[in-house]
Design a protein around this motif. Structure first.
Motif, short mmCIF file in Angstrom:
data_model
loop_
_atom_site.label_atom_id
_atom_site.label_comp_id
_atom_site.label_asym_id
_atom_site.label_seq_id
_atom_site.Cartn_x
_atom_site.Cartn_y
_atom_site.Cartn_z
N ARG A 141 -5.90 0.30 12.02
CA ARG A 141 -4.56 0.10 12.59
C ARG A 141 -4.23 -1.39 12.63
NH1 ARG A 141 -0.81 2.97 15.72
NH2 ARG A 141 0.36 1.73 17.26
N THR A 142 -3.08 -1.74 12.06
CA THR A 142 -2.67 -3.14 12.01
C THR A 142 -1.17 -3.24 11.82
OG1 THR A 142 -3.15 -5.30 11.00
CG2 THR A 142 -2.92 -3.42 9.51
N GLU A 143 -0.64 -4.44 11.92
CA GLU A 143 0.79 -4.65 11.68
C GLU A 143 1.08 -4.50 10.18
OE1 GLU A 143 4.16 -8.22 11.74
OE2 GLU A 143 2.19 -8.55 12.65
N ILE A 144 2.09 -3.71 9.85
CA ILE A 144 2.53 -3.58 8.46
C ILE A 144 3.62 -4.63 8.26
CG2 ILE A 144 3.44 -2.07 6.68
CD1 ILE A 144 0.71 -1.20 7.80
N VAL A 145 3.27 -5.72 7.60
CA VAL A 145 4.18 -6.85 7.44
C VAL A 145 5.36 -6.46 6.55
CG1 VAL A 145 4.41 -9.21 6.60
CG2 VAL A 145 2.32 -8.50 7.77
N GLY A 146 6.57 -6.68 7.08
CA GLY A 146 7.77 -6.31 6.34
C GLY A 146 8.34 -4.98 6.78
N LYS A 147 7.55 -4.23 7.56
CA LYS A 147 7.99 -2.92 8.06
C LYS A 147 8.30 -2.98 9.55
CE LYS A 147 8.67 1.54 7.37
NZ LYS A 147 9.76 2.04 6.51
N GLY A 148 7.69 -3.95 10.23
CA GLY A 148 7.96 -4.12 11.65
C GLY A 148 7.34 -3.06 12.52
N ASN A 204 -3.48 1.39 4.98
CA ASN A 204 -3.22 1.90 3.63
C ASN A 204 -1.77 2.37 3.46
OD1 ASN A 204 -3.53 4.30 5.19
ND2 ASN A 204 -4.05 5.43 3.33
N HIS A 205 -1.02 2.51 4.57
CA HIS A 205 0.38 2.91 4.47
C HIS A 205 1.25 1.78 3.94
CE1 HIS A 205 0.22 6.56 7.42
NE2 HIS A 205 -0.69 6.62 6.46
#
Length: 313
Positions: free
Chosen positions: A115-122, A128-129
């Motif tokens: 689990r982590t921040e998806i950069v550009g998705k906010g 992997n998403h």
């Protein structure tokens, strides 16, 4: 039963990515010295593999890495199962850092459920998403943010092409230190030769190994080292066209031919010393979804090791 089959399939993909990464590293580090015929076949493969992205310099670097100056660099390897009409997800994520001064490569596997921040998705989600949301560019940005290091290059690998690649190098010979049978195949102790399918099974077994996952990792390293050794042998040169075709059909990268030549010239021996790294976390469920939570302390430990290997201040 279906869940168990899906889990086995994912494990198979992760194993094949490590093996394919070793083959690709070998070709980048060593292909330049094999003569004109190999050179021609290699350039055709590179042309097929080359897929530039709209991103010249990492935000984690002030200037683009200079391969001619033998600066350490990093590569993000994404194992992707693409489907028609669907970008798919990068079920396997491996970061390689290459340091010619220390004559070594570090290989870090990032669990897909991290689990982590998806950069550009906010949003925060499974790492992997990022590929499903924004392709290679978003994957790079997300991994850079998670590890706090620059990602200089990427390699996207089609998971369906692994057997072709390993079989193209003529299989591998390994030294097996544990007598066992797995999925109907007997692996006696001592020196044994494996084709692509058998090498996969050899790498997957862990429950009958008293060392557990540690024993499986040892066997995976045996295969990686054997791939490099086999690829460097004269017998493999007769299959170079088949090897390059398999790579050209199953790999995409932003590395150019000139950059690969620079790597072959300045980083050649680093590929002979590959060290595998792991990142640990705790599994938990959030709103019914399973995630791997990596502590700040563990992230800092991994970040520090990679930064040191990349010689970042």
């Amino acid at each position: 039963m279906r869940v168990e089959k899906r889990k086995k399939k994912k494990k198979k993909k992760r194993t094949w990515l490590r093996i394919t990464g070793a083959v690709l590293l070998l070709l980048i580090f060593g292909a330049g010295a094999y003569g004109y015929s190999v050179y021609k076949s290699f350039t055709n493969a590179v042309e097929a593999m080359h897929h530039p992205i709209d991103r010249k310099t990492s935000e984690k670097r002030k200037e683009q890495v200079a391969l001619e100056k033998k600066q350490p660099f990093s590569v993000l390897m994404l194992g992707v199962d693409e489907r028609k009409g669907d970008r798919g997800r990068s079920d396997t994520i491996i970061v390689l850092t290459v340091n010619p001064n220390k004559n070594s490569v570090k290989m870090l596997s990032i669990p897909r459920d991290t689990r982590t921040e998806i950069v550009g998705k906010g949003t925060e989600d499974k790492i992997n998403h990022a590929y499903a949301f924004g392709g290679v560019e978003m994957s790079i940005a997300t991994v850079e943010n998670f590890l706090d290091i620059p990602i200089d290059y990427y390699m996207q690998i089609n998971m369906e092409g692994f057997k072709d690649i390993l079989d193209a190098v003529g299989g591998v010979t390994v030294n097996n230190d544990l007598d066992f049978t797995y999925e109907g195949v007997h692996f006696p102790k001592g020196e044994i030769t494996l084709n692509g399918e058998k090498a996969l099974k050899f790498s997957r077994m862990r429950y009958d190994d008293p060392r557990g996952d540690y024993g499986r990792q040892l066997r995976q390293r045996e295969i990686i080292q054997a791939v490099i050794k086999e690829g460097a042998s004269l017998s493999t040169l007769t299959n170079y066209d088949e090897i390059f075709k398999a790579l050209g059909s199953n790999v995409k990268t932003n590395l150019t031919f000139d950059e690969m030549v620079q790597i072959q010239k300045n980083y050649k021996t680093a590929g002979n010393h590959i060290e595998q790294m792991t990142i640990k976390g705790n599994g938990t469920r959030i709103n019914g979804v399973f995630y791997l939570i990596v502590s700040d302390k563990e992230k800092q430990r991994v970040q520090s090791e990679l930064k040191k290997h990349l010689e970042l201040n």
